[in-house]
Design an enzyme around this catalytic site. Structure first.
Site, mmCIF file in Angstrom:
data_model
loop_
_atom_site.group_PDB
_atom_site.id
_atom_site.type_symbol
_atom_site.label_atom_id
_atom_site.label_comp_id
_atom_site.label_asym_id
_atom_site.label_seq_id
_atom_site.Cartn_x
_atom_site.Cartn_y
_atom_site.Cartn_z
ATOM 1 N N HIS A 108 -6.646 -3.979 0.842
ATOM 2 C CA HIS A 108 -7.181 -4.721 -0.304
ATOM 3 C C HIS A 108 -6.673 -4.176 -1.639
ATOM 4 C CE1 HIS A 108 -10.430 -1.556 -0.464
ATOM 5 N NE2 HIS A 108 -10.329 -1.794 -1.758
ATOM 6 N N ASP A 138 -8.112 -3.149 7.112
ATOM 7 C CA ASP A 138 -7.972 -2.815 5.698
ATOM 8 C C ASP A 138 -7.034 -1.626 5.500
ATOM 9 O OD1 ASP A 138 -8.342 -3.179 3.005
ATOM 10 O OD2 ASP A 138 -10.222 -2.072 2.898
ATOM 11 N N SER A 215 -10.343 3.810 -3.503
ATOM 12 C CA SER A 215 -9.888 3.115 -2.301
ATOM 13 C C SER A 215 -8.463 3.498 -1.946
ATOM 14 C CB SER A 215 -9.972 1.599 -2.502
ATOM 15 O OG SER A 215 -11.296 1.161 -2.549
#
Length: 466
Positions: A108, A138, A215
């Site tokens: 993402h 992901d 992230s």
């Protein structure tokens, strides 16, 4: 005097006992080497990178369909900026796992990026290119044109123990190479994460601070090995962050680098866990198995004869206990492989055989209703939503989010709009909405009756393929 002395001695002994207990706890809770975290951070930081992305979003005015008509242009002339390109910047983290320029991060983080800039702690910058990405886990691999880079060793997340110390390094809110420390709070957590709201499985949970921008960064053990890829936070939560187990990444790295994607087997069922109440209704003595709630059209499950209401008990003789165990069993297979399913149907055990297909973005084993993208998400109307959006009606479903650049955004729909009808069919509940959505295919023009602030109006929009 003897009583006083005895009490005094007893009090001293109690204090000594608790002091010993506290000292023992502290010795076991805190690493013996007070510099161990600093030493690890100093060693691995050169391999941790900031990832900056640029996406170009296209905004199309709701007036565009009207002013593309020559009739309107004749009277009103050309209207400027019916369509605009809007740059959207994003930040994330990654880390080098191969010295020849291969970097691990979240899917993402780089999704839809037109440009990717990779920056090291010494300020060196490189242009990054995505060589492989997998939205199901992901995970993504980015390549830069560089050699002899510092790397971080990949550990074994299966051996990680709940309660052990962990270190997170990332780029939260653009604050480069921020270090946080905590413990591994839990393993095997299923959570919804990412823009799609997709359910991800088997996450590591930690109380090390993880914020937007973290992230894709590494979650390290006290040996300086990566045991997870930091990926998600729960909004408004305190001390709860999640990471993808590194073993999950290691299992797909070769495919991502060589093929650019992960090839997985696909059965094509929408399944749910059995509760004791459901098991009783279906005539099972134990709540074990995966209940088939829906079948994807043209899927291996449909061809094998699976039906809505079947309960899958075993795959090739291996017991299915939960939805997660069935998913893991199917995903461990290869497309084209034939599996033997033991199924509970109408109070009897039957055997079905299915030839697994290939899992694709458009066929992720979910119901057909989710194959259409209208560019928004809806929810059942509740008292909270009535108050939040100042709704004038309690029938229908309310739009709670609109995707920028999607079909709904193009016609001007927004959160708080209430859908009363779809193609002239009344919508009284979320079940009505899902039933209506199941009849829509990509390319269809959908006619919605919208309530906004007590006023109703019709909106046509074109359904896209998800």
């Amino acid at each position: 005097m003897r009583r006083v002395c005895s009490k005094g001695i007893f009090g001293v002994l109690v204090l000594v006992f608790f002091a010993a207990v506290n000292t023992g706890w502290a010795a076991s809770a805190i690493p013996e080497n007070p510099d161990i975290v600093a030493d690890i951070v100093e060693r691995v930081s050169p391999a941790v990178v900031n990832i900056d992305t640029l996406r170009i979003a296209v905004y199309r005015s709701p007036l565009a369909p009207f002013f593309s008509d020559p009739f309107f242009r004749r009277f009103f002339g050309d209207i400027p900026e019916l369509e605009r390109q809007i740059p959207q910047r994003g930040i994330g983290t990654g880390f080098v796992f191969r010295s020849d320029g291969y970097i691990l991060t979240n899917e993402h983080v780089i999704r839809g990026a037109n440009e990717i800039k990779v920056t090291f702690i010494d300020g060196k910058e490189y242009e990054g290119k995505v060589v492989g990405a997998d939205s199901l886990t992901d995970i993504a691999v980015v390549k830069i044109d560089a050699d002899n880079l510092p790397t971080i060793p990949l550990g074994d997340s299966d051996k990680a123990r709940v309660g052990e110390f962990v270190i997170a390094i990332g780029n939260p809110y653009g604050l480069s190479h921020t270090v946080t420390v905590g413990v591994l709070s839990a393993k095997g957590r299923p959570i919804s994460a990412g823009d799609s709201g997709r359910e991800y499985e088997n996450f590591l949970q930690t109380d090390a601070a993880i914020n937007p921008g973290n992230s894709g960064g590494p979650l390290l053990n006290l040996r300086g090995e990566v045991i997870g890829i930091n990926t998600a936070i729960l909004p408004y939560a305190q001390g709860i962050g999640f990471a993808i187990p590194i073993n999950m990444a290691k299992s797909i790295l070769e495919q991502l680098i060589e093929k650019g994607k992960v090839v997985r087997a696909w059965l094509g069922v929408y399944i749910q866990d059995l509760t004791p109440e459901l098991a009783q209704k279906f005539g099972l003595s134990e709540a074990k198995g995966a209940l088939v709630a829906d079948i994807s059209r043209g899927s291996p499950a449909e061809e094998a004869g699976l039906k809505r209401g079947d309960i899958i008990l075993k795959v090739d003789g291996k017991e299915v206990l939960t939805v997660s165990s069935l998913q893991q069993e199917i995903r461990s297979r290869r497309p084209g492989e034939r599996v033997r399913l033991e199924v509970w149907r109408d109070g009897k055990r039957i055997i079905l055989e299915a030839t697994l297909g290939e899992l694709k973005e458009s066929s992720v084993g979910i119901p057909e209703i989710q194959q259409v993208d209208l560019g928004f998400e809806v929810a059942e109307i509740t008292d909270d939503l009535v108050e939040r959006y100042s709704l004038r009606t309690t029938r229908g479903v309310v739009i709670v989010s609109v995707r920028v650049g999607g079909p709904a955004d193009k016609v001007g729909l927004r959160p708080g709009d209430v859908i009363l009808e779809v193609n002239r069919t009344e919508i009284a509940s979320l079940a009505d909405w899902e039933e209506a959505l199941a009849r829509i295919t990509p390319g269809d023009t959908v006619l919605l009756l919208i309530d906004r602030g007590g006023r109703t109006y019709f909106v046509p929009l074109k359904a896209e393929k998800r």
